[in-house]
Design a protein around this motif. Structure first.
Motif, PDB file in Angstrom:
ATOM      1  N   ILE A  96       8.029  18.318 -21.254  1.00  0.00           N
ATOM      2  CA  ILE A  96       8.521  17.590 -20.089  1.00  0.00           C
ATOM      3  C   ILE A  96       9.564  16.572 -20.546  1.00  0.00           C
ATOM      4  O   ILE A  96       9.356  15.851 -21.531  1.00  0.00           O
ATOM      5  N   MET A  97      10.662  16.519 -19.838  1.00  0.00           N
ATOM      6  CA  MET A  97      11.722  15.568 -20.197  1.00  0.00           C
ATOM      7  C   MET A  97      11.212  14.141 -20.057  1.00  0.00           C
ATOM      8  O   MET A  97      10.433  13.825 -19.145  1.00  0.00           O
ATOM      9  N   ALA A  98      11.639  13.271 -20.969  1.00  0.00           N
ATOM     10  CA  ALA A  98      11.207  11.872 -20.933  1.00  0.00           C
ATOM     11  C   ALA A  98      11.614  11.200 -19.634  1.00  0.00           C
ATOM     12  O   ALA A  98      10.873  10.368 -19.088  1.00  0.00           O
ATOM     13  N   SER A  99      12.783  11.559 -19.110  1.00  0.00           N
ATOM     14  CA  SER A  99      13.237  10.971 -17.847  1.00  0.00           C
ATOM     15  C   SER A  99      12.317  11.357 -16.701  1.00  0.00           C
ATOM     16  O   SER A  99      11.986  10.529 -15.839  1.00  0.00           O
ATOM     17  N   ALA A 100      11.857  12.629 -16.694  1.00  0.00           N
ATOM     18  CA  ALA A 100      10.924  13.065 -15.651  1.00  0.00           C
ATOM     19  C   ALA A 100       9.583  12.352 -15.799  1.00  0.00           C
ATOM     20  O   ALA A 100       8.961  11.956 -14.797  1.00  0.00           O
ATOM     21  N   PHE A 101       9.129  12.172 -17.031  1.00  0.00           N
ATOM     22  CA  PHE A 101       7.886  11.442 -17.295  1.00  0.00           C
ATOM     23  C   PHE A 101       7.987  10.014 -16.767  1.00  0.00           C
ATOM     24  O   PHE A 101       7.072   9.493 -16.121  1.00  0.00           O
ATOM     25  N   ALA A 102       9.107   9.354 -17.065  1.00  0.00           N
ATOM     26  CA  ALA A 102       9.288   7.965 -16.648  1.00  0.00           C
ATOM     27  C   ALA A 102       9.317   7.852 -15.123  1.00  0.00           C
ATOM     28  O   ALA A 102       8.706   6.937 -14.543  1.00  0.00           O
ATOM     29  N   LEU A 103      10.007   8.758 -14.452  1.00  0.00           N
ATOM     30  CA  LEU A 103      10.051   8.733 -12.987  1.00  0.00           C
ATOM     31  C   LEU A 103       8.672   8.990 -12.397  1.00  0.00           C
ATOM     32  O   LEU A 103       8.281   8.370 -11.395  1.00  0.00           O
ATOM     33  N   LEU A 104       7.913   9.904 -13.013  1.00  0.00           N
ATOM     34  CA  LEU A 104       6.558  10.199 -12.541  1.00  0.00           C
ATOM     35  C   LEU A 104       5.672   8.960 -12.645  1.00  0.00           C
ATOM     36  O   LEU A 104       4.978   8.599 -11.680  1.00  0.00           O
ATOM     37  N   PHE A 105       5.698   8.288 -13.785  1.00  0.00           N
ATOM     38  CA  PHE A 105       4.870   7.094 -13.971  1.00  0.00           C
ATOM     39  C   PHE A 105       5.351   5.939 -13.097  1.00  0.00           C
ATOM     40  O   PHE A 105       4.541   5.132 -12.634  1.00  0.00           O
ATOM     41  N   PHE A 106       6.650   5.849 -12.880  1.00  0.00           N
ATOM     42  CA  PHE A 106       7.185   4.807 -12.001  1.00  0.00           C
ATOM     43  C   PHE A 106       6.634   4.992 -10.584  1.00  0.00           C
ATOM     44  O   PHE A 106       6.262   4.015  -9.921  1.00  0.00           O
ATOM     45  N   THR A 107       6.548   6.249 -10.138  1.00  0.00           N
ATOM     46  CA  THR A 107       6.009   6.534  -8.804  1.00  0.00           C
ATOM     47  C   THR A 107       4.506   6.316  -8.757  1.00  0.00           C
ATOM     48  O   THR A 107       3.973   5.732  -7.803  1.00  0.00           O
ATOM     49  N   LEU A 108       3.790   6.768  -9.787  1.00  0.00           N
ATOM     50  CA  LEU A 108       2.326   6.656  -9.795  1.00  0.00           C
ATOM     51  C   LEU A 108       1.857   5.207  -9.822  1.00  0.00           C
ATOM     52  O   LEU A 108       0.877   4.852  -9.145  1.00  0.00           O
ATOM     53  N   PHE A 109       2.537   4.354 -10.609  1.00  0.00           N
ATOM     54  CA  PHE A 109       2.044   2.999 -10.843  1.00  0.00           C
ATOM     55  C   PHE A 109       2.839   1.926 -10.097  1.00  0.00           C
ATOM     56  O   PHE A 109       2.696   0.738 -10.411  1.00  0.00           O
ATOM     57  N   SER A 110       3.656   2.321  -9.127  1.00  0.00           N
ATOM     58  CA  SER A 110       4.341   1.317  -8.308  1.00  0.00           C
ATOM     59  C   SER A 110       3.326   0.619  -7.404  1.00  0.00           C
ATOM     60  O   SER A 110       2.180   1.065  -7.257  1.00  0.00           O
ATOM     61  N   ASN A 111       3.741  -0.482  -6.797  1.00  0.00           N
ATOM     62  CA  ASN A 111       2.819  -1.261  -5.959  1.00  0.00           C
ATOM     63  C   ASN A 111       2.252  -0.453  -4.800  1.00  0.00           C
ATOM     64  O   ASN A 111       1.115  -0.678  -4.370  1.00  0.00           O
ATOM     65  N   SER A 112       3.039   0.471  -4.268  1.00  0.00           N
ATOM     66  CA  SER A 112       2.572   1.312  -3.162  1.00  0.00           C
ATOM     67  C   SER A 112       2.282   2.740  -3.620  1.00  0.00           C
ATOM     68  O   SER A 112       2.231   3.663  -2.800  1.00  0.00           O
ATOM     69  N   GLY A 113       2.100   2.927  -4.935  1.00  0.00           N
ATOM     70  CA  GLY A 113       1.890   4.261  -5.488  1.00  0.00           C
ATOM     71  C   GLY A 113       0.463   4.749  -5.371  1.00  0.00           C
ATOM     72  O   GLY A 113      -0.445   4.016  -4.934  1.00  0.00           O
ATOM     73  N   PRO A 114       0.221   5.999  -5.765  1.00  0.00           N
ATOM     74  CA  PRO A 114      -1.101   6.615  -5.647  1.00  0.00           C
ATOM     75  C   PRO A 114      -2.201   5.882  -6.415  1.00  0.00           C
ATOM     76  O   PRO A 114      -3.335   5.798  -5.937  1.00  0.00           O
ATOM     77  N   VAL A 115      -1.903   5.339  -7.596  1.00  0.00           N
ATOM     78  CA  VAL A 115      -2.931   4.672  -8.396  1.00  0.00           C
ATOM     79  C   VAL A 115      -3.471   3.453  -7.671  1.00  0.00           C
ATOM     80  O   VAL A 115      -4.691   3.267  -7.532  1.00  0.00           O
ATOM     81  N   ASN A 116      -2.585   2.608  -7.152  1.00  0.00           N
ATOM     82  CA  ASN A 116      -3.023   1.430  -6.404  1.00  0.00           C
ATOM     83  C   ASN A 116      -3.743   1.830  -5.114  1.00  0.00           C
ATOM     84  O   ASN A 116      -4.736   1.192  -4.728  1.00  0.00           O
ATOM     85  N   SER A 117      -3.240   2.882  -4.445  1.00  0.00           N
ATOM     86  CA  SER A 117      -3.875   3.342  -3.198  1.00  0.00           C
ATOM     87  C   SER A 117      -5.300   3.819  -3.444  1.00  0.00           C
ATOM     88  O   SER A 117      -6.230   3.496  -2.683  1.00  0.00           O
ATOM     89  N   ILE A 118      -5.502   4.586  -4.534  1.00  0.00           N
ATOM     90  CA  ILE A 118      -6.844   5.096  -4.858  1.00  0.00           C
ATOM     91  C   ILE A 118      -7.794   3.956  -5.221  1.00  0.00           C
ATOM     92  O   ILE A 118      -8.938   3.905  -4.752  1.00  0.00           O
ATOM     93  N   LEU A 119      -7.316   3.010  -6.028  1.00  0.00           N
ATOM     94  CA  LEU A 119      -8.157   1.880  -6.437  1.00  0.00           C
ATOM     95  C   LEU A 119      -8.536   1.014  -5.240  1.00  0.00           C
ATOM     96  O   LEU A 119      -9.675   0.527  -5.145  1.00  0.00           O
ATOM     97  N   GLN A 120      -7.606   0.835  -4.291  1.00  0.00           N
ATOM     98  CA  GLN A 120      -7.912   0.045  -3.106  1.00  0.00           C
ATOM     99  C   GLN A 120      -8.895   0.764  -2.187  1.00  0.00           C
ATOM    100  O   GLN A 120      -9.803   0.147  -1.622  1.00  0.00           O
ATOM    101  N   SER A 121      -8.704   2.066  -2.029  1.00  0.00           N
ATOM    102  CA  SER A 121      -9.612   2.835  -1.167  1.00  0.00           C
ATOM    103  C   SER A 121     -11.029   2.892  -1.739  1.00  0.00           C
ATOM    104  O   SER A 121     -12.002   2.980  -0.991  1.00  0.00           O
ATOM    105  N   MET A 122     -11.155   2.810  -3.061  1.00  0.00           N
ATOM    106  CA  MET A 122     -12.471   2.798  -3.696  1.00  0.00           C
ATOM    107  C   MET A 122     -13.090   1.398  -3.729  1.00  0.00           C
ATOM    108  O   MET A 122     -14.247   1.232  -4.124  1.00  0.00           O
ATOM    109  N   GLY A 123     -12.336   0.407  -3.314  1.00  0.00           N
ATOM    110  CA  GLY A 123     -12.836  -0.960  -3.307  1.00  0.00           C
ATOM    111  C   GLY A 123     -12.813  -1.647  -4.652  1.00  0.00           C
ATOM    112  O   GLY A 123     -13.412  -2.718  -4.823  1.00  0.00           O
ATOM    113  N   VAL A 124     -12.114  -1.051  -5.623  1.00  0.00           N
ATOM    114  CA  VAL A 124     -12.051  -1.642  -6.959  1.00  0.00           C
ATOM    115  C   VAL A 124     -11.166  -2.887  -6.955  1.00  0.00           C
ATOM    116  O   VAL A 124     -11.465  -3.882  -7.629  1.00  0.00           O
TER     117      VAL A 124
END
Length: 317
Positions: free
Chosen positions: A122-150
């Motif tokens: 996987i290209m490093a640029s694609a990896f960086a964009l993927l992680f930028f999306t996953l760990f942004s303030n409104s990204g999936p990681v924050n959404s999952i942690l909030q929905s679980m009450g963590v």
């Protein structure tokens, strides 16, 4: 009388076949390298639409860079490299040891090699964009942690020094641990060790590590060079700013800023510094990992000479 046969030399064909490589290396590598070193001694930059130089300034560029934030960015680069490399080499050694352990009887080894190598494709640029999306303030990681009450509010991963550096190190780990593992896997002498009754620790420290010493040195050297050249992941993840507070700004990002501002003199100087630092570090690693006495003959000869000198002194008394 028989005539002597003339010997035919085909050496010239070898030179002809390798000539394209040397021509390509000369044009695209050696000449630019020499030009980079030459520019490091010149004042050569663009101010608005006006080009300044090239004017010879000697060592002025080198002194000016030492007064800049180059040392700080060097520390950033080192920290980011350590965060990614230490777990990479530890996991690679553990996996290599597991895959070569006959007692575990791991089947489909080629399948596992392919799976752990996939992130490297996987290209490093694609990896960086993927992680930028996953760990942004409104990204999936924050959404999952909030929905679980963590957590009650989103975590600003890229707003903290620890979060940004951890993400960069984690991405470098994911991209390269598979490649390192595959290089460290060796099965040549392990079956004999198992038959001799070696336990896991003896097998690892007395057989595995000595047998992979050359490839381990190669891995360390290439990793150091890659770490000094770290650019794409932090550049994309922080939008080229090295945020927060430039704590993820690397040396190559600093070099890229000079190139964007057309300051070729400072860019050439920084390139020379990078070359010197990488050469020193690689030499240190090579000396630390190179075994000049693999069969122990030199050490035995030294012990014998020492014992002979001791006996000679005792006889003289």
């Amino acid at each position: 009388m028989k005539k002597k046969r003339k010997s035919v030399s085909y050496a010239k064909w070898g030179y002809i076949f390798i000539l394209p490589f040397f021509i390509t290396y000369l044009i695209f590598s050696l000449i630019p390298l020499v030009d980079t070193v030459r520019f490091s001694f010149f004042e050569y930059y663009r101010s608005g639409i006006k080009q300044i130089g090239p004017n010879f300034v000697g060592w002025a560029n080198y002194a000016e860079l030492l007064k800049s934030d180059m040392i700080t960015y060097g520390k950033n680069t080192l920290i980011l490299w350590v965060i990614g490399f230490i777990p990479q080499i530890v996991v690679a050694l553990v996996l290599a040891n597991w895959f070569t352990d006959a007692r575990l009887k791991i089947h489909k080894l080629q399948f596992f090699k392919v799976v752990i190598y996939l992130p490297n494709l996987i290209m490093a640029s694609a990896f960086a964009l993927l992680f930028f999306t996953l760990f942004s303030n409104s990204g999936p990681v924050n959404s999952i942690l909030q929905s679980m009450g963590v957590i009650s509010k989103p975590i600003d991963f890229m707003g903290s020094v620890f979060g940004t550096r951890s993400l960069i190190g984690f991405m470098n780990f994911l991209m390269w641990f598979g490649n390192t593992t595959i290089m460290l896997i060796s099965t040549e002498v392990f079956e004999a060790a198992d038959l001799d009754g070696c336990n896991a620790l003896q097998r690892f420290f007395y057989i595995t590590l000595p047998s992979i010493r050359p490839i381990l040195a190669y891995t360390l050297i290439t990793s150091i060079i890659g770490g000094l050249q770290m650019f794409d992941v932090p550049q994309i993840l922080t939008n080229g700013q090295g945020n927060p507070d430039r704590t993820s700004m690397t040396l190559i990002m600093f070099l890229n800023n000079h190139l964007k501002s057309k300051n070729y003199g400072m860019a050439g100087t920084l390139s020379v510094y990078l070359f010197i630092v990488s050469a020193i570090l690689c030499f240190i690693v090579y000396r630390m990992t190179n075994d000049s006495d693999p069969d122990g003959s030199k050490a035995a000869a030294k012990r014998a000479a020492k014992e002979a000198r001791r006996k000679k002194k005792e006889a003289a008394k």
